[in-house]
Scaffold this motif. Structure first.
Motif, short mmCIF file in Angstrom:
data_model
loop_
_atom_site.label_atom_id
_atom_site.label_comp_id
_atom_site.label_asym_id
_atom_site.label_seq_id
_atom_site.Cartn_x
_atom_site.Cartn_y
_atom_site.Cartn_z
N GLN A 1 0.84 -1.18 0.00
CA GLN A 1 0.00 0.00 0.00
C GLN A 1 0.88 1.24 0.00
O GLN A 1 1.82 1.34 0.79
N VAL A 2 0.60 2.17 -0.89
CA VAL A 2 1.35 3.41 -0.97
C VAL A 2 0.54 4.51 -0.30
O VAL A 2 -0.63 4.71 -0.61
N GLN A 3 1.16 5.20 0.61
CA GLN A 3 0.49 6.33 1.26
C GLN A 3 1.20 7.63 0.87
O GLN A 3 2.43 7.69 0.89
N ALA A 24 5.86 10.26 0.00
CA ALA A 24 5.35 8.93 -0.33
C ALA A 24 5.97 7.90 0.60
O ALA A 24 7.17 7.97 0.90
N PRO A 28 5.65 2.88 -5.85
CA PRO A 28 5.10 1.68 -6.48
C PRO A 28 6.03 1.23 -7.61
O PRO A 28 6.71 2.05 -8.22
N SER A 31 6.82 3.20 -11.02
CA SER A 31 6.42 4.61 -10.95
C SER A 31 7.64 5.51 -10.96
O SER A 31 8.64 5.23 -10.33
N TYR A 109 -2.85 8.30 -13.09
CA TYR A 109 -2.19 8.22 -11.78
C TYR A 109 -2.94 7.25 -10.88
O TYR A 109 -4.15 7.40 -10.68
N TYR A 111 -2.17 6.45 -7.61
CA TYR A 111 -2.10 6.67 -6.17
C TYR A 111 -2.29 8.15 -5.88
O TYR A 111 -1.68 9.01 -6.53
N TRP A 112 -3.12 8.42 -4.87
CA TRP A 112 -3.49 9.79 -4.56
C TRP A 112 -3.44 10.04 -3.06
O TRP A 112 -3.75 9.15 -2.26
#
Length: 122
Positions: A1-3, A24, A28, A31, A109, A111-112
């Motif tokens: 999971q990317v935060q 970040a 990912p 990316s 995109y 991931y936000w």
């Protein structure tokens, strides 16, 4: 999971400055681009500035060219958006995003962040 963790929004008068940051938790796989988008009430989300984390090439929306500067620290997985000479038209929720290629399309995109509000009064 990317935060993605954004900070730095706020309220300023026209002509003022703000600096947004986005960190970040990890990159990912594949990316290479971090970007700032914004969305005002009743409007579509639009790209503000994008930057390649490896290489550093950057791109700007014409409406912010010369006023905003995007920068990054690749090792720290952090990107900043320095916003100068702010205008009421810059009022919006600003979002950080991560993608493979620095396009201007929000759909590219994956991931936000949750967004940070910028309000500019006249």
């Amino acid at each position: 999971q990317v935060q993605l963790t954004e900070s730095g929004g706020g309220s300023v008068q026209a002509g003022g400055s703000l600096r947004l940051s986005c960190a970040a938790s990890r990159y990912p796989y594949g990316s290479n681009c971090m970007a700032w988008f914004r969305q005002a009430p009743g409007k579509d989300r639009e790209a503000v500035a994008r930057i390649y984390m490896r290489g550093g090439s950057s791109y700007y929306n014409a409406s912010v060219e010369g006023r905003f500067t995007i920068s990054r620290d690749h090792s720290e997985k952090t990107v900043w958006l320095q916003m100068n000479d702010l205008e009421p038209e810059d009022t919006a929720m600003y979002y950080c995003a991560v993608g493979d290629v620095c396009t201007a399309r929000a759909a590219d995109y994956g991931y936000w962040g949750h967004g940070t509000q910028v309000t500019v009064s006249s």
